[in-house]
Design a protein around this motif. Sequence first.
Motif, PDB file in Angstrom:
ATOM      1  N   ASP A  78      33.120  53.066  21.212  1.00  0.00           N
ATOM      2  CA  ASP A  78      33.310  52.461  22.544  1.00  0.00           C
ATOM      3  C   ASP A  78      34.051  51.133  22.550  1.00  0.00           C
ATOM      4  O   ASP A  78      34.074  50.459  23.550  1.00  0.00           O
ATOM      5  N   ASN A  79      34.664  50.733  21.470  1.00  0.00           N
ATOM      6  CA  ASN A  79      35.367  49.454  21.411  1.00  0.00           C
ATOM      7  C   ASN A  79      36.831  49.609  21.841  1.00  0.00           C
ATOM      8  O   ASN A  79      37.741  49.406  21.067  1.00  0.00           O
ATOM      9  N   LEU A  80      37.050  49.932  23.113  1.00  0.00           N
ATOM     10  CA  LEU A  80      38.388  50.270  23.607  1.00  0.00           C
ATOM     11  C   LEU A  80      38.948  49.250  24.602  1.00  0.00           C
ATOM     12  O   LEU A  80      39.968  49.507  25.230  1.00  0.00           O
ATOM     13  N   ASP A  81      38.296  48.101  24.761  1.00  0.00           N
ATOM     14  CA  ASP A  81      38.759  47.092  25.717  1.00  0.00           C
ATOM     15  C   ASP A  81      40.215  46.702  25.520  1.00  0.00           C
ATOM     16  O   ASP A  81      40.937  46.474  26.489  1.00  0.00           O
ATOM     17  N   SER A  82      40.653  46.624  24.274  1.00  0.00           N
ATOM     18  CA  SER A  82      42.014  46.163  24.002  1.00  0.00           C
ATOM     19  C   SER A  82      43.096  47.115  24.519  1.00  0.00           C
ATOM     20  O   SER A  82      44.256  46.727  24.641  1.00  0.00           O
ATOM     21  N   LEU A  83      42.730  48.348  24.871  1.00  0.00           N
ATOM     22  CA  LEU A  83      43.726  49.259  25.462  1.00  0.00           C
ATOM     23  C   LEU A  83      44.306  48.693  26.755  1.00  0.00           C
ATOM     24  O   LEU A  83      45.409  49.048  27.157  1.00  0.00           O
ATOM     25  N   SER A  84      43.585  47.796  27.395  1.00  0.00           N
ATOM     26  CA  SER A  84      44.074  47.194  28.639  1.00  0.00           C
ATOM     27  C   SER A  84      45.340  46.356  28.419  1.00  0.00           C
ATOM     28  O   SER A  84      46.030  46.009  29.374  1.00  0.00           O
ATOM     29  N   LEU A  85      45.671  46.046  27.163  1.00  0.00           N
ATOM     30  CA  LEU A  85      46.901  45.319  26.848  1.00  0.00           C
ATOM     31  C   LEU A  85      48.140  46.203  26.971  1.00  0.00           C
ATOM     32  O   LEU A  85      49.253  45.700  27.036  1.00  0.00           O
ATOM     33  N   LEU A  86      47.943  47.506  26.980  1.00  0.00           N
ATOM     34  CA  LEU A  86      49.064  48.454  27.091  1.00  0.00           C
ATOM     35  C   LEU A  86      49.313  48.727  28.574  1.00  0.00           C
ATOM     36  O   LEU A  86      48.951  49.762  29.114  1.00  0.00           O
ATOM     37  N   THR A  87      49.932  47.784  29.237  1.00  0.00           N
ATOM     38  CA  THR A  87      49.996  47.740  30.698  1.00  0.00           C
ATOM     39  C   THR A  87      50.828  48.836  31.357  1.00  0.00           C
ATOM     40  O   THR A  87      50.764  48.995  32.569  1.00  0.00           O
ATOM     41  N   LYS A  88      51.598  49.596  30.583  1.00  0.00           N
ATOM     42  CA  LYS A  88      52.405  50.680  31.156  1.00  0.00           C
ATOM     43  C   LYS A  88      51.809  52.058  30.889  1.00  0.00           C
ATOM     44  O   LYS A  88      52.399  53.078  31.236  1.00  0.00           O
TER      45      LYS A  88
END
Length: 172
Positions: A78-88
């Motif tokens: 569940d450590n997927l917060d950093s996917l929010s950096l892929l803004t497109k």
Amino acid sequence: MKQKKFWVFCSLVCMIGIVLSASVSAQKCFKSIEQAKQSGECVECLDLSKNRLKQLPPELFEFKDLRKLILSRNSLLDNLDSLSLLTKLTYLDLSSNYIETLPESLACLPIDSLIMWDNPCRNLPQELSKWNLRYLDMRAIQMTRKEQKAIKLLFPLAKIRMDHPCNCGSGR
């Protein structure tokens, strides 16, 4: 005779167009981070499936133009917060992992297709209803009718694929 040659020519041009467009589409999805880096191209698709990933590789976030990300058949949690950096990012395949929930932080992404099948994820955060989701795949996940209904209410315009509900708790 001229008309027959014309139609043969048109058919040939059409087939060449189909083959070229298929090969262009196929070339754009890289199978590794190294391959994508070496290409020198604008990376819009990355397929990191079957890599035994337990966490997201930091190099992944160098690809600012990434629109399609395939992370299926790994060991992600569940450590997927950093996917929010892929803004497109518009297409996200997280199938066959160990994901129990998605972070609310992903609501900022323009996701229109989410593949979650074969994860222990039985609900999604309300914040993700901001997505203009067109397709959601949550097959091979045991959910009650109540859990399925809650997900369908989040994305009323999406095509949603789920297995039959189970009698695995309250909310039948």
